[in-house]
Design a protein around this motif. Structure first.
Motif, PDB file in Angstrom:
ATOM      1  N   GLU A 142       0.824  -1.209   0.000  1.00  0.00           N
ATOM      2  CA  GLU A 142       0.000   0.000   0.000  1.00  0.00           C
ATOM      3  C   GLU A 142       0.861   1.263   0.000  1.00  0.00           C
ATOM      4  OE1 GLU A 142      -3.053   2.329   3.037  1.00  0.00           O
ATOM      5  OE2 GLU A 142      -2.645   0.187   3.323  1.00  0.00           O
ATOM      6  N   ASN A 146       1.407   4.342  -2.635  1.00  0.00           N
ATOM      7  CA  ASN A 146       1.347   5.763  -2.270  1.00  0.00           C
ATOM      8  C   ASN A 146       2.610   6.493  -2.709  1.00  0.00           C
ATOM      9  OD1 ASN A 146      -1.109   5.272  -1.091  1.00  0.00           O
ATOM     10  ND2 ASN A 146      -0.351   5.266   1.016  1.00  0.00           N
ATOM     11  N   THR A 149       2.394   7.119  -6.383  1.00  0.00           N
ATOM     12  CA  THR A 149       1.489   8.240  -6.644  1.00  0.00           C
ATOM     13  C   THR A 149       2.179   9.566  -6.365  1.00  0.00           C
ATOM     14  OG1 THR A 149      -0.444   6.892  -6.097  1.00  0.00           O
ATOM     15  CG2 THR A 149      -0.729   9.281  -6.041  1.00  0.00           C
ATOM     16  N   TRP A 150       2.910   9.621  -5.234  1.00  0.00           N
ATOM     17  CA  TRP A 150       3.634  10.848  -4.887  1.00  0.00           C
ATOM     18  C   TRP A 150       4.681  11.183  -5.954  1.00  0.00           C
ATOM     19  CZ3 TRP A 150       8.890  11.498  -3.520  1.00  0.00           C
ATOM     20  CH2 TRP A 150       9.208  12.768  -3.043  1.00  0.00           C
ATOM     21  N   THR A 275       1.120  12.234   2.059  1.00  0.00           N
ATOM     22  CA  THR A 275       1.672  10.894   1.843  1.00  0.00           C
ATOM     23  C   THR A 275       2.350  10.375   3.104  1.00  0.00           C
ATOM     24  OG1 THR A 275       2.030  11.427  -0.486  1.00  0.00           O
ATOM     25  CG2 THR A 275       3.200   9.531   0.391  1.00  0.00           C
ATOM     26  N   ASP A 278      -0.278   9.594   5.837  1.00  0.00           N
ATOM     27  CA  ASP A 278      -0.968   8.344   5.512  1.00  0.00           C
ATOM     28  C   ASP A 278      -0.115   7.122   5.841  1.00  0.00           C
ATOM     29  OD1 ASP A 278      -3.349   9.391   4.682  1.00  0.00           O
ATOM     30  OD2 ASP A 278      -2.760   9.569   2.574  1.00  0.00           O
ATOM     31  N   ARG A 348      -4.765  15.800   1.637  1.00  0.00           N
ATOM     32  CA  ARG A 348      -5.028  15.281   0.279  1.00  0.00           C
ATOM     33  C   ARG A 348      -5.954  16.225  -0.475  1.00  0.00           C
ATOM     34  NH1 ARG A 348      -5.460  10.383   3.032  1.00  0.00           N
ATOM     35  NH2 ARG A 348      -7.740  10.450   2.902  1.00  0.00           N
TER      36      ARG A 348
END
Length: 399
Positions: A142, A146, A149-150, A275, A278, A348
């Motif tokens: 996971e 992330n 994505t960052w 990020t 999370d 976010r």
């Protein structure tokens, strides 16, 4: 052992010709693997990488690799096997070698975060922190997703800034080349043509002719001075950290581009903070990583000061409220997220908002600069043409 890429050709059990690429430690191993898969190997040789396969590893390549590794790990495979499968799917040889090295490090008993930390050229402290948090929490797939994505969002921000600046830079560069060529080759022809006439040249024409003469005589000197100044400025930037601070302050004060640079820095900061939160990192560590990722030393210093205040027990909202660098609405929204216990969710939301504002600002900047650049080109080239033809309009008085 180090693996290499081999190109193979063979035949399937039904006689169909087959070919492909395979990573292994030797050609003999490749032949054995093909035979176990029901393929009769006819030719196995070391693959010659193409130009695209030899190119250096870029941030976008790292983002794609991390995304693919996260997908493979979600299927439940061990890390070593996931790294090997990810390496097999890469077309870039340097990326394959990097993944092979990571796989060997992990197989030797190191964690993935430790293996990444040995390659600071490609994986920074923030990458390692996220992977380490994923290993400790059992959420490695996971958090790798992330991280991907960052990385992708950061690359999008970089491309928007680059595209907003590359068009005017290219137009001005072409204009400088065209004006330079006209001054060196075209203006002297007009100068010789007007030399036989008795009428005095107009002031604008005399200025252009004088500029042409200086450029032809001292062009190499000016190039040497400009190049030396650029190299000296680059050397100063590496030796004087305070100079980079003044440079970033100047960027934020630019009349048209300042808002674009500010939104880009804030978008990086908020996206990175979201990020890291999370991932389960404490607010102090998250602020520390987000400050280093914003890409502007003015904001980095301000966020670092807020981080020190949070470390002493102050709330995030109160720590940021003393800063005049960050927008007040951003501070308020972060305070609301902190008070409601939904800080990462608020980050976010703010990151999406600032990235959308950055996209809109870049588009508006392009629409604004296009007519401005056309006007500059018209003034430069039109002024040169006018300067050369003004004497022709006076020829009637001489003849």
């Amino acid at each position: 052992m180090t693996r290499s890429t081999y190109a193979w050709e063979g035949r399937a059990s039904d006689g169909r010709p087959l070919k492909g690429l395979r990573r292994d430690i030797s050609s003999a191993n490749v032949r054995a693997e093909l035979q176990r898969g029901g393929v009769t190997p006819l030719r196995v040789r070391a693959a010659r990488p193409t130009r695209s396969q030899r190119r250096r590893i870029r941030p976008v390549d790292i983002a794609g690799m991390v995304r693919e590794l996260a997908t493979v790990l979600k299927a439940g495979l061990p890390i070593v096997q996931a790294l090997e499968i990810t390496a097999e799917s890469q077309q870039q040889f340097r990326m394959q070698d990097l993944l092979d090295t990571l796989s060997q490090d992990v197989a030797a008993g190191n964690s993935l975060s430790e293996a990444l930390g040995r390659h600071p050229k490609y994986f920074g402290a923030l990458h390692v922190s996220l992977v380490l948090a994923g290993e400790r929490s059992g959420r490695l797939p996971e958090l790798l997703a992330n991280l991907a994505t960052w990385l992708e969002r950061r690359e999008q921000i970089r491309k928007r800034i680059s595209s907003a600046l590359s068009y005017p830079a290219a137009v001005l560069g072409i204009a400088a080349v065209v004006v330079g060529l006209m001054l060196i080759y075209v203006v002297p022809e007009f100068e010789r043509m007007f030399a036989g006439y008795g009428a005095g040249l107009p002031p604008l024409t005399r200025f252009v002719v004088s500029l042409s003469e200086r450029l032809r005589e001292d062009a190499l000197l000016w190039l040497a001075i400009t190049g030396s100044a650029a190299l000296f400025a680059a050397w100063l930037r590496t030796r004087l950290p305070g100079l980079r601070m003044h440079e970033d302050q100047l960027k934020l004060r630019l009349p048209i581009l300042g808002g674009l640079f500010a939104r880009a820095a804030l978008a990086r900061f908020i996206r990175t903070l979201a990020t890291l939160l999370d991932a389960g990192l404490p607010a102090i560590e998250a602020l520390d990583g987000a400050a280093g990722a914003c890409g502007n030393r003015v904001y980095q210093a301000a966020i670092g000061h807020a981080r020190d205040e949070v470390a002493t027990g102050q709330s995030l909202r109160r720590s940021l409220a003393y800063l005049h660098t960050l927008p007040p609405e951003l501070v308020r929204m972060l305070g609301v997220g902190e008070e409601t216990g939904r800080l990462s969710e608020m980050c976010r939301h703010l990151a999406d908002r600032y990235e959308e504002e950055l996209k809109t600002s870049a588009e508006r900047l392009g629409a604004l600069l296009e007519p401005l650049l056309m006007a500059i080109l018209g003034i430069l080239i039109g002024g040169l043409v006018l300067a050369m033809y003004l004497p022709i309009f006076r020829m009637g008085s001489v003849i």
